[in-house]
Write a protein that holds these residues in place. Structure first.
Motif, PDB file in Angstrom:
ATOM      1  N   SER C 310       0.836  -1.206   0.000  1.00 39.97           N
ATOM      2  CA  SER C 310       0.000   0.000   0.000  1.00 39.97           C
ATOM      3  C   SER C 310       0.869   1.253   0.000  1.00 39.97           C
ATOM      4  N   LEU C 311       2.020   1.165   0.672  1.00 37.98           N
ATOM      5  CA  LEU C 311       2.932   2.316   0.750  1.00 37.98           C
ATOM      6  C   LEU C 311       3.621   2.556  -0.582  1.00 37.98           C
ATOM      7  N   TRP C 312       3.932   1.471  -1.301  1.00 36.95           N
ATOM      8  CA  TRP C 312       4.652   1.565  -2.574  1.00 36.95           C
ATOM      9  C   TRP C 312       3.835   0.892  -3.675  1.00 36.95           C
ATOM     10  N   PRO C 313       2.671   1.440  -4.015  1.00 33.02           N
ATOM     11  CA  PRO C 313       1.785   0.746  -4.961  1.00 33.02           C
ATOM     12  C   PRO C 313       2.389   0.634  -6.363  1.00 33.02           C
ATOM     13  N   GLU C 314       3.367   1.460  -6.662  1.00 32.77           N
ATOM     14  CA  GLU C 314       3.900   1.472  -8.017  1.00 32.77           C
ATOM     15  C   GLU C 314       4.982   0.417  -8.227  1.00 32.77           C
ATOM     16  N   ARG C 315       5.410  -0.221  -7.158  1.00 38.52           N
ATOM     17  CA  ARG C 315       6.524  -1.162  -7.316  1.00 38.52           C
ATOM     18  C   ARG C 315       6.053  -2.489  -7.911  1.00 38.52           C
ATOM     19  N   GLU C 316       6.808  -2.959  -8.872  1.00 35.57           N
ATOM     20  CA  GLU C 316       6.546  -4.258  -9.485  1.00 35.57           C
ATOM     21  C   GLU C 316       7.191  -5.342  -8.630  1.00 35.57           C
TER      22      GLU C 316
END
Lengths: 343, 343, 343
Positions: C310-316
């Protein structure tokens, strides 16, 4: 949106007996305290020096002293003094008009200068020696208007309070709602029925046969901004009901002062006033304990109702005949909000 | 916005003695651990495999091993290995520069490659055998700068700590603030007064008559990013105060390392260093316990001040002479932020 | 986005034994209850009168009665009656299709009219007298798909469950993932190894030498919307492993029904079915207790993984060979979502 130009119960005197009290009312964060002349006072709960809450401080020489760096605040929101400082240019905080009466501290969340003492409600039960009063306070996480709805439609007693004041006959007696100026009255009369447990106990207190048939009444009166007074009682059947002579009945007045905190929370000052055995303190305590337990049964229902309404804000609720009391009360609130420019 | 190119205290060695520690510092979520050479290490608390927090894992052969599927992380943020996998192409996580010194683990939240060990503060009290230190850690829900304000204006001792180190004479002695480069000094001197309870106890420890008149001093020194060292003490009146010979005084240095967590919370590493009886461990514990209690008194005030400031973000606070230490410290912080491109 | 046209486990019968149950499933707030014919029923948890949650009410004459003002709700979402009211024009609430089978209450969050009983999974272990089942329920604050990932990659046993079912050999045996229609199978076989503590205990129960070398298997089967059945066991080495005759092995089937609540929380119905000693109730309880403890070890990892995502939603995230089971399962979920118009 709240009606700001009106009196709300802020607290009871015991809540400021040992120091200031911080409480949010109608969205206003307020510090309440008693000054050196014994007069209650209220100012915004914000120290103009560094923003600390003034309610964490203490009262000295009649001033509210900030507990962080010693700024002393006047009841008018102007800084009185601060050690080593010239305070004349300090910004003011908002003062609030307060009155202590009827065993409560009342606050006017609007402009203090526009507060009108004559708008305070009349509460003869709080001043006459013929009456006794006992009550309490609940903090409830729901819109204060849901509590007004609750109290203006006592049909819920059958369901929420089934073991004390509820009975099936409530459902069967249609209530009548009338509006008179800013007052809404919803009255329900049940004739020739058995009293439910709470009223049977009250009949015993009044030396009446608890198994006797009774006429029962509930007369709910809403007045702005959010007060609901309810005449409740039973009389031996056929003696005139609400109008019966004292020796035939057991009755009292439910007192509800409902004070908004935020849009979805409020302070609920509940109590019961009675005009029999007024000096019987033990009886007052017994009634308060019983009422507190019964009124506590509404809390979960109201808070979970609020959660549902917040989840589905677009849904229209039904407005049945039994809801007329709440519906009419909200109309008056809406009109007064519009008059204040908060349509 | 936080100063990123600076050293902050991250934790104490005992916090990583039994495994990794997850802690957010200046908005960076970091896993701290000790590697196989005993050296502290820190990487972003995010496993590149499936996003699990690395701090839930363990250290093995000097690597931080993810507790979910066994990815082993190097201290440089590159994956060292994973059972059954080729890891060369795995994405890196951010490594952080860390140093263990003075009994603390320090972290540089900016780019690890740009960390400059020479910028670590000088702490002779932590290295000299003439000094002893005891301290603790509080997590406080307020902007770390409110804590700097608090410590750079000890006027609040009169109010918040009235039963220990507060006394009315603090209010009466205006502090003086000077700025020297990136250091801010706020000093206050009180002459020929009675010592308050905490200092009376300290005088007894040093075989001084606690009822004797004293000169008292508070010399607060801010240095970036958020360290505040405070020389405090009392000396028998007329012996030179802060400059008095050791046999006339009781004194110590308050150590405050203030580490931002989020914009509205921080880790507060507080302690006291003293250069008398440095090997008296029991005395260290007694002082730590007393200081912990006193410093705990600030927490509610600071957290509720933060709540007020969050509620009224547009309100300007006053900047009085007593606030000059905090105001100047914030100016230095703002300038350094601007230099980092975070104006 | 959730697959709505599918059966999910809503609750176990004991949860509605004493009255209605309010539970949110796939974002739908639902009241579950048992009607007068003993049939389970489910409607939106919202009384059309004033928005109170129907799950706070009670069942009377087979109707769900609102606990606020007595509205009686049919299982089709239409109001059956209300004291003193004509209810024909009352708005309906959403009804949900429910089935009680296999010791669970199943719900179809999509349109009730489109519910297809034939899509209910086949669970021979729940109906055959040769099998016994024990299980429990956890509420977990993470996306339900993280639980599917967890169960379709048992590599984590080595790390999360190191003291019970984990062992280093799991890492060393690469799993194989195959897709067959809407089913995903990830299988891992370990040959000629020592059994870990949990399986040693199971071998003792089955009168096998727990120190003997074994062949071990894990065969995970995902089927939509979110069911994962796992065949697990050990057999004395060289007897055919999973295919070995009963006297050589200890085995069981892990049952996982994973029911989304919100996008970041779910209800996890876990259990174990076995086809040996099916009438040994004490054994069922021992296994349930052991499994509950082991499966509870995943909770913190999953919830903190969710917090990171949730904190880093953009991480793959990485998709390694060990992750193929989860990756393929998500592909099927995505395809079914697209077919429902929720791409």
């Amino acid at each position: 949106m709240f009606i700001k130009n009106a009196w709300y119960v802020a607290c009871t005197p015991d809540e400021i007996a040992n120091g200031p009290l911080g409480r949010t009312i109608c969205g206003e964060k307020i510090a309440f305290y008693r000054d050196d002349e014994g007069k209650v006072a209220a100012v915004e709960d914000f120290c103009p020096h560094r923003g600390a809450p003034l309610s964490l401080g203490y009262v000295e020489n009649g001033k509210l002293v900030c507990g962080y760096h010693g700024l002393a605040m006047n009841r008018d929101g102007k800084t009185a003094s601060m050690p080593g400082q010239r305070v004349r240019a300090f910004p003011c905080v908002k003062p609030f008009a307060v009155i202590e009466r009827y065993g409560f501290v009342w606050v006017w969340p609007g402009k203090a200068a526009e507060a009108r003492e004559d708008l305070l409600p009349q509460c003869e039960w709080a001043e006459s020696p013929d009456w006794a009063y006992g009550g309490g306070l609940y903090h409830i996480n729901c819109d204060y208007r849901l509590m007004i709805d609750n109290l203006m439609d006592l049909t819920h007693e059958t369901y929420v309070h089934s073991t004390s004041i509820g009975q099936k006959e409530i459902d069967e007696a249609a209530p009548e709602t009338t509006v008179s100026g800013d007052e809404v009255i919803t009255a329900r009369y049940m004739e020739n029925i058995q009293a439910p447990p709470f009223w049977q106990a009250a009949m015993k207190f009044n030396d009446l046969d608890p198994t006797a048939a009774v006429d029962r009444w509930q007369i709910c009166r809403f007045s702005p901004p959010s007060h609901v007074m309810i005449d409740v009682g039973v009389a031996l059947a056929g003696n005139g009901g609400f109008e019966a002579a004292p020796q035939f009945k057991a009755s009292s007045r439910v007192i509800d002062f409902i004070t908004p905190e935020t849009e979805t929370s409020h302070w609920y000052f509940w109590g019961m006033a009675r005009n029999f055995k007024p000096s019987d303190v033990e009886l007052t305590n017994t009634i308060r304990e019983g009422q507190g337990k019964i009124f506590g049964e509404d809390l979960e229902m109201l808070e979970r109702q609020q959660q549902n309404l917040s989840l589905w804000p677009e849904r229209e609720l039904l407005k049945l005949n039994i809801d007329a009391g709440g519906v009419q009360s909200r109309k008056i609130i809406d009109r007064l909000l519009a008059e204040e420019g908060n349509a």
